[in-house]
Each structure stands twice: as structure tokens, then as C-alpha cells.
Design a protein around this motif. Sequence first.
Motif, PDB file in Angstrom:
ATOM      1  N   LEU A  30       0.833  -1.204   0.000  1.00  0.00           N
ATOM      2  CA  LEU A  30       0.000   0.000   0.000  1.00  0.00           C
ATOM      3  C   LEU A  30       0.869   1.256   0.000  1.00  0.00           C
ATOM      4  CD1 LEU A  30      -2.921   0.974   0.064  1.00  0.00           C
ATOM      5  CD2 LEU A  30      -2.779   0.966   2.550  1.00  0.00           C
ATOM      6  N   GLN A  34       0.893   4.131  -2.920  1.00  0.00           N
ATOM      7  CA  GLN A  34       0.670   5.548  -2.610  1.00  0.00           C
ATOM      8  C   GLN A  34       1.852   6.396  -3.062  1.00  0.00           C
ATOM      9  OE1 GLN A  34      -0.148   5.504   1.569  1.00  0.00           O
ATOM     10  NE2 GLN A  34      -2.371   5.317   1.261  1.00  0.00           N
ATOM     11  N   SER A  35       3.062   5.903  -2.899  1.00  0.00           N
ATOM     12  CA  SER A  35       4.243   6.630  -3.353  1.00  0.00           C
ATOM     13  C   SER A  35       4.228   6.772  -4.868  1.00  0.00           C
ATOM     14  CB  SER A  35       5.497   5.879  -2.905  1.00  0.00           C
ATOM     15  OG  SER A  35       6.651   6.484  -3.442  1.00  0.00           O
ATOM     16  N   LEU A  37       1.593   6.740  -6.846  1.00  0.00           N
ATOM     17  CA  LEU A  37       0.538   7.665  -7.251  1.00  0.00           C
ATOM     18  C   LEU A  37       0.911   9.109  -6.956  1.00  0.00           C
ATOM     19  CD1 LEU A  37      -2.633   5.644  -6.167  1.00  0.00           C
ATOM     20  CD2 LEU A  37      -1.748   5.985  -8.480  1.00  0.00           C
ATOM     21  N   ASN A  38       1.618   9.365  -5.870  1.00  0.00           N
ATOM     22  CA  ASN A  38       2.023  10.731  -5.530  1.00  0.00           C
ATOM     23  C   ASN A  38       3.108  11.259  -6.477  1.00  0.00           C
ATOM     24  OD1 ASN A  38       0.225  10.931  -3.431  1.00  0.00           O
ATOM     25  ND2 ASN A  38       1.690  10.257  -1.891  1.00  0.00           N
TER      26      ASN A  38
END
Length: 41
Positions: A30, A34-35, A37-38
Motif C-alpha cells: 500500500l 501511494q508513493s 501515485l504521488n
Amino acid sequence: MDFDWRLVVVLGPLLIAAGWAGFNIFAAALGQVQSFLNKNT
């Protein structure tokens, strides 16, 4: 019908370990998602 507690004694720790490993892998995955997507925003 008697319940065989040896089954719980053998499978219990294995299921706990598998759940813990799955939890840790899910948390790391996860974080990577998230990394990723950022970075792309």
C-alpha cells in the motif's frame, strides 16, 4: 463427535504467522502504491 484440539495447536500458529506476514506485506504494498501515485501527480 469429539473435537481434536491438536488441529488447533498445529494450525493456529501457522494461521497467525500467515496473517501477520500478509498484514506486513499489504502495508508495504500500500505504501508503494501511494508513493507511485504521488509521484505521478
